[in-house]
Write an enzyme that holds these catalytic residues in place. Structure first.
Site, PDB file in Angstrom:
ATOM      1  N   HIS A 166      46.076  49.654   3.326  1.00  0.00           N
ATOM      2  CA  HIS A 166      45.542  49.083   4.557  1.00  0.00           C
ATOM      3  C   HIS A 166      46.263  49.646   5.780  1.00  0.00           C
ATOM      4  O   HIS A 166      45.645  49.938   6.789  1.00  0.00           O
ATOM      5  CB  HIS A 166      45.664  47.547   4.524  1.00  0.00           C
ATOM      6  CG  HIS A 166      44.800  46.919   3.475  1.00  0.00           C
ATOM      7  ND1 HIS A 166      43.665  46.215   3.769  1.00  0.00           N
ATOM      8  CD2 HIS A 166      44.896  46.935   2.126  1.00  0.00           C
ATOM      9  CE1 HIS A 166      43.095  45.804   2.645  1.00  0.00           C
ATOM     10  NE2 HIS A 166      43.829  46.223   1.627  1.00  0.00           N
ATOM     11  N   ASP A 200      41.903  43.224   9.908  1.00  0.00           N
ATOM     12  CA  ASP A 200      41.721  43.715   8.549  1.00  0.00           C
ATOM     13  C   ASP A 200      40.736  42.814   7.807  1.00  0.00           C
ATOM     14  O   ASP A 200      40.704  41.600   8.024  1.00  0.00           O
ATOM     15  CB  ASP A 200      43.079  43.667   7.846  1.00  0.00           C
ATOM     16  CG  ASP A 200      43.068  44.373   6.507  1.00  0.00           C
ATOM     17  OD1 ASP A 200      43.550  45.505   6.462  1.00  0.00           O
ATOM     18  OD2 ASP A 200      42.564  43.803   5.525  1.00  0.00           O
ATOM     19  N   VAL A 206      55.085  61.128  -1.658  1.00  0.00           N
ATOM     20  CA  VAL A 206      54.768  62.497  -1.221  1.00  0.00           C
ATOM     21  C   VAL A 206      53.800  62.388  -0.048  1.00  0.00           C
ATOM     22  O   VAL A 206      53.102  61.387   0.075  1.00  0.00           O
ATOM     23  CB  VAL A 206      54.113  63.337  -2.343  1.00  0.00           C
ATOM     24  CG1 VAL A 206      54.997  63.380  -3.571  1.00  0.00           C
ATOM     25  CG2 VAL A 206      52.747  62.807  -2.692  1.00  0.00           C
ATOM     26  N   GLN A 228      50.728  62.824   0.768  1.00  0.00           N
ATOM     27  CA  GLN A 228      49.545  63.154  -0.038  1.00  0.00           C
ATOM     28  C   GLN A 228      48.488  63.946   0.734  1.00  0.00           C
ATOM     29  O   GLN A 228      47.904  64.886   0.203  1.00  0.00           O
ATOM     30  CB  GLN A 228      48.929  61.878  -0.598  1.00  0.00           C
ATOM     31  CG  GLN A 228      47.660  62.135  -1.382  1.00  0.00           C
ATOM     32  CD  GLN A 228      47.204  60.923  -2.133  1.00  0.00           C
ATOM     33  OE1 GLN A 228      47.919  60.402  -3.000  1.00  0.00           O
ATOM     34  NE2 GLN A 228      46.020  60.439  -1.812  1.00  0.00           N
ATOM     35  N   HIS A 262      43.082  57.553  -8.954  1.00  0.00           N
ATOM     36  CA  HIS A 262      42.617  56.193  -9.248  1.00  0.00           C
ATOM     37  C   HIS A 262      41.451  55.800  -8.336  1.00  0.00           C
ATOM     38  O   HIS A 262      40.865  54.749  -8.520  1.00  0.00           O
ATOM     39  CB  HIS A 262      43.766  55.204  -9.072  1.00  0.00           C
ATOM     40  CG  HIS A 262      44.162  54.944  -7.648  1.00  0.00           C
ATOM     41  ND1 HIS A 262      44.322  55.957  -6.718  1.00  0.00           N
ATOM     42  CD2 HIS A 262      44.418  53.793  -6.982  1.00  0.00           C
ATOM     43  CE1 HIS A 262      44.666  55.417  -5.552  1.00  0.00           C
ATOM     44  NE2 HIS A 262      44.730  54.108  -5.681  1.00  0.00           N
ATOM     45  N   GLU A 321      40.756  61.340   1.686  1.00  0.00           N
ATOM     46  CA  GLU A 321      41.623  62.515   1.855  1.00  0.00           C
ATOM     47  C   GLU A 321      41.130  63.679   0.997  1.00  0.00           C
ATOM     48  O   GLU A 321      41.181  64.839   1.419  1.00  0.00           O
ATOM     49  CB  GLU A 321      43.074  62.142   1.516  1.00  0.00           C
ATOM     50  CG  GLU A 321      43.676  61.219   2.570  1.00  0.00           C
ATOM     51  CD  GLU A 321      44.828  60.353   2.058  1.00  0.00           C
ATOM     52  OE1 GLU A 321      45.359  60.643   0.962  1.00  0.00           O
ATOM     53  OE2 GLU A 321      45.184  59.384   2.755  1.00  0.00           O
ATOM     54  N   ASP A 340      38.371  47.743  -6.326  1.00  0.00           N
ATOM     55  CA  ASP A 340      37.135  48.439  -5.953  1.00  0.00           C
ATOM     56  C   ASP A 340      37.033  49.841  -6.553  1.00  0.00           C
ATOM     57  O   ASP A 340      36.106  50.581  -6.235  1.00  0.00           O
ATOM     58  CB  ASP A 340      37.064  48.540  -4.423  1.00  0.00           C
ATOM     59  CG  ASP A 340      38.270  49.255  -3.840  1.00  0.00           C
ATOM     60  OD1 ASP A 340      39.315  49.341  -4.511  1.00  0.00           O
ATOM     61  OD2 ASP A 340      38.179  49.743  -2.701  1.00  0.00           O
TER      62      ASP A 340
HETATM   63 BR1  BUP Z   1      51.549  56.781  -4.045  1.00  0.00          BR
HETATM   64  C1  BUP Z   1      51.277  57.670  -2.430  1.00  0.00           C
HETATM   65  N1  BUP Z   1      51.945  59.313  -0.859  1.00  0.00           N
HETATM   66  O1  BUP Z   1      53.102  59.091  -2.752  1.00  0.00           O
HETATM   67  P1  BUP Z   1      44.736  54.359  -1.510  1.00  0.00           P
HETATM   68  C2  BUP Z   1      50.256  57.308  -1.589  1.00  0.00           C
HETATM   69  N2  BUP Z   1      50.094  57.948  -0.401  1.00  0.00           N
HETATM   70  O2  BUP Z   1      50.809  59.578   1.034  1.00  0.00           O
HETATM   71  P2  BUP Z   1      46.201  52.288  -2.975  1.00  0.00           P
HETATM   72  C3  BUP Z   1      50.933  58.971  -0.023  1.00  0.00           C
HETATM   73  O3  BUP Z   1      48.881  56.122   0.496  1.00  0.00           O
HETATM   74  P3  BUP Z   1      44.341  50.290  -2.059  1.00  0.00           P
HETATM   75  C4  BUP Z   1      52.171  58.717  -2.062  1.00  0.00           C
HETATM   76  O4  BUP Z   1      47.578  59.379   0.697  1.00  0.00           O
HETATM   77  C5  BUP Z   1      46.777  57.086   0.757  1.00  0.00           C
HETATM   78  O5  BUP Z   1      46.589  57.360   2.114  1.00  0.00           O
HETATM   79  C6  BUP Z   1      47.719  58.097   0.148  1.00  0.00           C
HETATM   80  O6  BUP Z   1      45.891  54.410  -0.428  1.00  0.00           O
HETATM   81  C7  BUP Z   1      49.035  57.523   0.525  1.00  0.00           C
HETATM   82  O7  BUP Z   1      45.312  53.593  -2.758  1.00  0.00           O
HETATM   83  C8  BUP Z   1      47.525  55.777   0.609  1.00  0.00           C
HETATM   84  O8  BUP Z   1      44.406  55.709  -1.986  1.00  0.00           O
HETATM   85  C9  BUP Z   1      47.133  55.008  -0.616  1.00  0.00           C
HETATM   86  O9  BUP Z   1      43.621  53.600  -0.913  1.00  0.00           O
HETATM   87  O10 BUP Z   1      45.690  51.190  -1.989  1.00  0.00           O
HETATM   88  O11 BUP Z   1      47.582  52.595  -2.610  1.00  0.00           O
HETATM   89  O12 BUP Z   1      45.941  51.874  -4.375  1.00  0.00           O
HETATM   90  O13 BUP Z   1      44.369  49.585  -3.375  1.00  0.00           O
HETATM   91  O14 BUP Z   1      44.449  49.320  -0.926  1.00  0.00           O
HETATM   92  O15 BUP Z   1      43.190  51.215  -1.920  1.00  0.00           O
END
Ligand code: BUP
Length: 462
Positions: free
Chosen positions: A18, A114, A340, A342, A357, A365, A381
């Protein structure tokens, strides 16, 4: 008179999933659209990743105002025993919001809350005569499901388990893709989900980090009234662009190592593996995945997570991965427990595939970078998002690879086989590249997302 600068208060909930899109929205509105932006930060954060991200954001973008909220400790253990700490934080914010919002919204032209806070924030803002917008940080398809779900519950009743949910003019979401928690009406997540879904019609508008071309049915049906009659305007403003933040200390050092390693790899040769910031894989699944990556023969960068909240993760990589693994894959595979960058990793030319996942930020991204996704959804989701990925041509989804618990562990041989197939698939690569082009068009000047954001700002100006 002259158009005033809109004062927009952004109120995220908790978790990187979020915070990251809220930070991107803050920058897009502040640096990109000359708004006066405040970002509410509830402290202490649940994870240390959030604390670092907040610090780096305000350091890089001093024009974004910081509104710190010191939260009283909230003990949910008796009410919601064993609940996920992030959902508990949502609940704490929801309960404090009615009191907190008054001072936060003094002089504001709009609140952007949010989704996890919607059913509290929208009515309170209305009482304060401040227009309220809800920012949905997941897919437009999921937004259509969330908006429709109360209608489904009213017709079918809660408590009997949820069947297939046919979201009008979007798609029939099979029962197996409905977020697991929703099958239990008393779950903390379910209560919040239904209340927030009902609140959407009362908001002044909905923002979503999605774009028309990737989810045409969902965006059109939300706007056209097919999902729920009377929804406010839907602003599809995605994919919101990653912002460059400077890491410091240990994290910066680690990232330097990843970058140097990626720089040394041939184009499109590396499989990037990450399951997001929210949940750890089961230990035996981690072992199988390790064996699968070893067997697939490709180079890989793997972010391993050992606990829900990063501060609790004391496990050693070598214990998690098994004897000798790191030595055997040395040079070919990089495994890390640390954060990292990402979005930077995904944009690196060495990237060939993203085993993901399908958290929605990760999907956006991947879309921005055009890296094909091999979808391995795990909860919430993510199955709905995986279907969006497959349908949009951004990647492939092996539907058997599924929820934790319900499904047997996915075996190494199958992982290796699917990774090899995806890495060798030129059609998948081309389709992912065309999603990247569509995303670039959406956010470019005059594109659908660019126009949506501009229209939102116009409304805030009043
Ligand atoms: Br782990 C990781 N580096 O090492 P998502 C995540 N991220 O930049 P989530 C990094 O966190 P929800 C790492 O690029 C993305 O912007 C990634 O959000 C960044 O999954 C964010 O992909 C992670 O939506 O959250 O963390 O399961 O369940 O709320 O979707």
């Amino acid at each position: 008179g002259p158009a005033a600068t809109p004062r927009i208060v952004l109120f995220p909930s908790a978790g990187m999933g979020h915070l990251v899109p809220f930070a991107r929205l803050a920058v897009a509105l502040s640096a990109g659209n000359c708004c006066d932006v405040s970002l509410v930060t509830a402290l202490p954060t649940v994870s240390s990743a959030e604390a670092r991200h907040i610090a780096a954001l305000f350091a890089a973008f001093p024009a974004v105002r910081r509104m710190d909220l010191r939260l009283a400790p909230f003990d949910a253990s008796s009410e919601f025993p064993g609940a996920d700490p992030f959902y508990v934080r949502y609940e704490a914010l929801r309960r404090s919001a009615p009191l907190l919002l008054g001072p936060l919204l003094a002089g504001a032209s709009a609140l952007v809350a949010d989704i996890a806070l919607a059913s509290v924030a929208v009515p309170v803002a209305r009482e304060l005569h401040v227009p309220s917008y809800v920012f949905f940080t997941a897919s437009a398809t999921m937004l259509s499901f969330k908006a429709y779900f109360p209608t489904y519950i009213d017709a079918h009743g809660a408590g009997r388990g949820v069947g297939d949910v046919d979201v009008p003019d979007v798609y029939r979401i099979p029962s197996s893709s409905v977020p697991q928690a929703l099958h239990d009406p008393d779950n903390i997540f379910t209560r919040q989900f239904v209340a927030n879904g009902r609140a959407l019609v009362a908001a002044d508008g909905l923002l979503v980090n999605a774009f028309d071309a990737m989810e045409p049915e969902a965006v059109a049906s939300l706007r056209g009234g097919a999902v729920v009659p009377g929804l406010p305007p839907v602003f599809a403003v995605g994919p919101l662009m990653p912002v460059k933040l400077r890491e410091t200390g240990e994290a910066a050092e680690e990232q330097g190592n990843h970058r140097a390693w990626l720089d040394a790899q041939p184009p499109r040769s590396v499989v990037y593996v990450s399951f997001g910031s929210r949940k750890a894989l089961a230990r035996d699944q981690i072992r199988e995945l390790a064996a699968g990556l070893e067997a697939c023969g490709h180079r890989f960068l793997w972010v391993v997570k050992g606990a829900i909240v990063d501060r609790d993760d004391a496990s050693e990589l070598s214990d998690m991965l098994g004897e000798g693994f790191l030595r055997r894959v040395e040079g070919r595979g990089l495994v890390t427990k640390s954060w990292v960058e990402q979005d930077e990793v995904l944009r690196h030319p060495a990237l060939g595939l993203f085993v993901s996942h399908c958290g929605w930020n990760s999907v956006t991204e991947a879309a921005v970078s055009g890296v094909p996704v091999l979808a391995w959804p795990r909860f919430a989701d993510q199955r709905v998002n995986a279907r969006v990925v497959a349908r949009a041509g951004l990647g492939a989804w092996v539907e058997r690879w599924s929820w934790e618990g319900e499904e047997a562990v996915v075996r190494a041989e199958e992982i290796a086989e699917k990774v090899r197939a995806a890495m060798g698939d030129e059609t998948v690569a081309q389709k992912a590249a065309s999603v990247r082009e569509a995303a670039a068009r959406a956010v470019a000047y005059g594109g659908t997302s660019h126009q949506s954001l501009a229209e939102f700002v116009r409304r805030c100006r009043g």
